[in-house]
Motif scaffolding. Structure first.
Motif, PDB file in Angstrom:
ATOM      1  N   LEU A 189      -2.609  12.679   6.157  1.00 48.99           N
ATOM      2  CA  LEU A 189      -4.007  12.448   6.551  1.00 48.99           C
ATOM      3  C   LEU A 189      -4.906  12.365   5.316  1.00 48.99           C
ATOM      4  CD1 LEU A 189      -5.964  12.243   8.988  1.00 48.99           C
ATOM      5  CD2 LEU A 189      -6.257  14.731   8.825  1.00 48.99           C
ATOM      6  N   LEU A 190      -4.630  13.218   4.333  1.00 42.25           N
ATOM      7  CA  LEU A 190      -5.442  13.236   3.111  1.00 42.25           C
ATOM      8  C   LEU A 190      -5.341  11.931   2.319  1.00 42.25           C
ATOM      9  CD1 LEU A 190      -4.777  16.887   1.822  1.00 42.25           C
ATOM     10  CD2 LEU A 190      -6.989  15.950   2.524  1.00 42.25           C
ATOM     11  N   THR A 191      -4.235  11.187   2.508  1.00 42.59           N
ATOM     12  CA  THR A 191      -4.061   9.946   1.741  1.00 42.59           C
ATOM     13  C   THR A 191      -5.157   8.915   2.033  1.00 42.59           C
ATOM     14  OG1 THR A 191      -2.602   8.919   3.416  1.00 42.59           O
ATOM     15  CG2 THR A 191      -1.548  10.238   1.673  1.00 42.59           C
TER      16      THR A 191
ATOM     17  N   SER B 153      12.534  10.286  -3.358  1.00 44.85           N
ATOM     18  CA  SER B 153      12.999  11.583  -2.861  1.00 44.85           C
ATOM     19  C   SER B 153      13.104  11.627  -1.338  1.00 44.85           C
ATOM     20  CB  SER B 153      12.081  12.710  -3.351  1.00 44.85           C
ATOM     21  OG  SER B 153      10.779  12.584  -2.816  1.00 44.85           O
ATOM     22  N   THR B 154      12.353  10.776  -0.639  1.00 40.90           N
ATOM     23  CA  THR B 154      12.458  10.752   0.828  1.00 40.90           C
ATOM     24  C   THR B 154      13.826  10.235   1.276  1.00 40.90           C
ATOM     25  OG1 THR B 154      11.528   8.514   1.000  1.00 40.90           O
ATOM     26  CG2 THR B 154       9.977  10.373   1.128  1.00 40.90           C
ATOM     27  N   GLY B 155      14.485   9.482   0.419  1.00 39.63           N
ATOM     28  CA  GLY B 155      15.816   8.974   0.750  1.00 39.63           C
ATOM     29  C   GLY B 155      16.824  10.080   0.964  1.00 39.63           C
ATOM     30  N   ALA B 156      16.632  11.214   0.268  1.00 41.93           N
ATOM     31  CA  ALA B 156      17.539  12.353   0.440  1.00 41.93           C
ATOM     32  C   ALA B 156      17.443  12.907   1.858  1.00 41.93           C
ATOM     33  CB  ALA B 156      17.197  13.440  -0.574  1.00 41.93           C
TER      34      ALA B 156
ATOM     35  N   SER C 213       0.836  -1.206   0.000  1.00 40.91           N
ATOM     36  CA  SER C 213       0.000   0.000   0.000  1.00 40.91           C
ATOM     37  C   SER C 213       0.872   1.258   0.000  1.00 40.91           C
ATOM     38  CB  SER C 213      -0.911  -0.001   1.228  1.00 40.91           C
ATOM     39  OG  SER C 213      -1.616   1.215   1.317  1.00 40.91           O
ATOM     40  N   LEU C 214       0.605   2.185  -0.929  1.00 40.07           N
ATOM     41  CA  LEU C 214       1.430   3.379  -1.075  1.00 40.07           C
ATOM     42  C   LEU C 214       1.308   4.311   0.122  1.00 40.07           C
ATOM     43  CD1 LEU C 214       3.336   5.062  -2.848  1.00 40.07           C
ATOM     44  CD2 LEU C 214       1.316   6.051  -3.955  1.00 40.07           C
ATOM     45  N   ASN C 215       0.086   4.569   0.589  1.00 35.50           N
ATOM     46  CA  ASN C 215      -0.057   5.526   1.697  1.00 35.50           C
ATOM     47  C   ASN C 215       0.541   4.985   2.993  1.00 35.50           C
ATOM     48  OD1 ASN C 215      -2.210   3.651   1.910  1.00 35.50           O
ATOM     49  ND2 ASN C 215      -3.380   5.085   3.170  1.00 35.50           N
ATOM     50  N   ILE C 216       0.478   3.690   3.209  1.00 39.36           N
ATOM     51  CA  ILE C 216       1.094   3.101   4.410  1.00 39.36           C
ATOM     52  C   ILE C 216       2.614   3.244   4.341  1.00 39.36           C
ATOM     53  CG2 ILE C 216       1.430   0.994   5.747  1.00 39.36           C
ATOM     54  CD1 ILE C 216      -1.385   2.220   5.948  1.00 39.36           C
ATOM     55  N   ILE C 217       3.181   3.016   3.148  1.00 39.37           N
ATOM     56  CA  ILE C 217       4.628   3.181   2.963  1.00 39.37           C
ATOM     57  C   ILE C 217       5.045   4.610   3.304  1.00 39.37           C
ATOM     58  CG2 ILE C 217       6.447   3.339   1.201  1.00 39.37           C
ATOM     59  CD1 ILE C 217       6.000   0.512   1.864  1.00 39.37           C
ATOM     60  N   PHE C 218       4.296   5.595   2.808  1.00 39.71           N
ATOM     61  CA  PHE C 218       4.622   7.000   3.081  1.00 39.71           C
ATOM     62  C   PHE C 218       4.504   7.328   4.570  1.00 39.71           C
ATOM     63  CE2 PHE C 218       3.851   8.131  -1.515  1.00 39.71           C
ATOM     64  CZ  PHE C 218       5.129   8.636  -1.733  1.00 39.71           C
ATOM     65  N   ILE C 219       3.485   6.805   5.223  1.00 42.66           N
ATOM     66  CA  ILE C 219       3.298   7.055   6.656  1.00 42.66           C
ATOM     67  C   ILE C 219       4.474   6.498   7.451  1.00 42.66           C
ATOM     68  CG2 ILE C 219       1.899   6.409   8.667  1.00 42.66           C
ATOM     69  CD1 ILE C 219      -0.565   6.644   6.789  1.00 42.66           C
TER      70      ILE C 219
END
Length: 492
Positions: free
Chosen positions: A412-414, A216-219, A144-150
């Motif tokens: 939250l919007l995800t 980009s979060t890796g940066a 799940s993409l939003n779970i990964i981002f969270i």
């Protein structure tokens, strides 16, 4: 030739608004020394020519390479292969990314060389390599993409607590700088190549977006982890504003060429070697198609040199001077208002934005219009730059005052927007902060910060790219909510 001319036209229309604003400011609020104005115009011409050649090279070389790599990932059916090659691609493409090279050089310059350019490049590129591998694994394994981002931003939040404010700002800025004209087309091609092999068409459409945002979060992670090893608490940032031009007008451009040529060659060489290696072992495409990809890398190299020479020798100095001059005015609303206007227009100058918006319209079969996405991004980035100028002007406003609630709202919007808009929003945040943001807007913020007595250039000017990368996350997901509401009304 027709493709090259179309790229030239695209970049010319993109960079022109910045040039026009600078000329208007020069004849109204800011009076630039004649030598700097001429160097700015020469630099702008170099940037237009360089980006045109760069984008042309990307289209005939980098994009096909990315598509072949994406297909190879899914066909391999071997997770370790995906992880290792994904990491290597993420690492080397970011080392070569012009936006990141520009940012790393600016950070090193402001810190007086305390942290070298190469250290910043390596730390960021390791982080993006790891996250690109994770992002590709997510597509293959259907996470799940939003779970990964969270989870990712939760880790970032914990690390940020133990990091200095200046390194946090640099980390978020690096996140935006990693997604420039070179990186975005390759990563988008990778995501399309991997997701297109899926049998479920809806899943394929949704997974075409989000990989840029994850990478980009890796940066951020790379810089925050670097901060554990290199402390910057006692570093006072200093901006060496340019003095009156000396020597010939072209001298500063000529002296930049040898170093940039060598650095760009070293940066692109690993990607070319990966291309050759994969052609021998995996791709085995037609020799003519392979030659075309190699030719694309050559054009990319030439364009990269011309672009970076134009940036370093003619563009950033003027950004510094304009920001510095506007900040001298007693009415600080002039600085904030100019920042808002620059933000509104700068998004239209970003080449990667055009690549992404065209892909959005193509993948969704015209359901999501590129003009709608551009208008939404323009509003979001205008607020990003305007609020960044306000942070420089008003003592006590810190970057985390914007970033913390901003990312909380976006995460939250995800849970409420259509899945495809999650990927689009996080990808848009990356592409919004491209060459013009990493060069002119950051230089503008640095000049403004240097002119205001209470402002710290390290903690207050760095962070503007982070803001430009964050506001589209909210703006595009709000657009997703609007689409969702309209869709429900049409069903009634």
């Amino acid at each position: 030739m027709n493709v090259l001319l179309s790229k030239l036209k695209e970049v010319l229309s993109a960079v022109s608004p910045i040039v026009i604003i600078v000329l208007i400011l020069n004849f109204t609020l800011v009076h630039l020394p004649g030598a700097f104005l001429i160097q700015f115009i020469i630099g702008a011409i170099a940037i237009i020519l360089g980006l045109s050649i760069l984008l042309f090279g990307i289209e005939i070389g980098i994009l096909p390479f990315g598509n072949h790599m994406g297909t190879a990932f899914l066909k391999s059916n071997t997770l370790w292969f995906v992880i290792i090659i994904g990491f290597l691609l993420g690492f080397f493409v970011n080392i070569a990314e012009p936006d990141l090279q520009v940012l790393a050089a600016q950070v090193s310059s402001v810190m007086g060389g305390y942290i070298s350019t190469i250290v910043i490049l390596i730390a960021v590129s390791i982080g993006t390599g790891v996250m690109l591998a994770l992002g590709i694994t997510r597509i293959v394994k259907n996470f799940s993409l939003n779970i990964i981002f969270i989870i990712i931003y939760g880790i970032i939040a914990v690390l940020a607590v133990f990091s200095s404010s200046d390194m946090m700002a640099i980390g978020f800025d690096a996140s935006g700088a990693t997604t420039g004209a070179l990186t975005v087309p390759l990563v988008l091609a990778l995501s399309v190549g991997v997701s297109a092999m899926k049998k479920n068409s809806k899943s394929s459409e949704e997974d075409s977006f989000g990989l840029v945002g994850i990478m980009s979060t890796g940066a951020i992670l790379g810089v925050l982890i670097l901060n554990f090893f290199i402390k910057t608490d006692n570093i006072a940032g200093e901006l060496p504003l340019p003095g009156a031009g000396t020597g010939s007008l072209l001298e500063s451009f000529i002296t930049e060429i040898p170093k940039i040529a060598v650095d760009s060659f070293v940066a692109l060489l690993p990607m070319v070697l990966i291309l050759v290696l994969f052609q021998k072992i995996i791709f085995k495409v037609h020799p003519r198609a392979f030659f075309k990809m190699v030719l694309g890398f050559i054009y990319t190299y030439i364009g990269l040199i011309i672009f970076l020479v134009g940036v370093n020798a003619g563009f950033m100095n003027v950004g510094n001077l304009i920001g510095n001059s506007l900040a001298m005015y007693e009415n600080k609303a002039i600085l904030v208002g100019t920042g808002f206007l620059l933000g509104m227009l700068v998004i239209l100058t970003e080449p990667a934005v055009y690549v992404l918006t065209q892909q959005i319209e193509s993948v969704t079969s015209g359901y999501i219009k590129r003009k709608t996405v551009l208008a939404t991004l323009s509003i979001g980035v205008a607020f990003a730059v305007g609020l960044s100028m306000l942070r420089i002007v008003v003592p006590g406003i810190k970057l985390w005052h914007y970033i913390l609630p901003g990312f909380f709202i976006s995460l939250l919007l995800t849970f409420f927007v259509p899945k495809i808009f999650i990927g689009i929003a996080f990808d848009s945040g990356g592409v919004a902060s491209g060459p013009m943001t990493a060069t002119f807007i950051l230089a503008f913020a640095q000049g403004a910060s240097d002119a205001i007595e209470h402002s710290n250039i390290l903690t207050d000017s760095f962070g503007v790219i982070a803001m430009v990368a964050m506001t589209p996350l909210i703006a595009l997901q709000v657009l997703g909510l609007i689409y969702k509401i309209k869709s429900r009304k049409s069903e009634v």
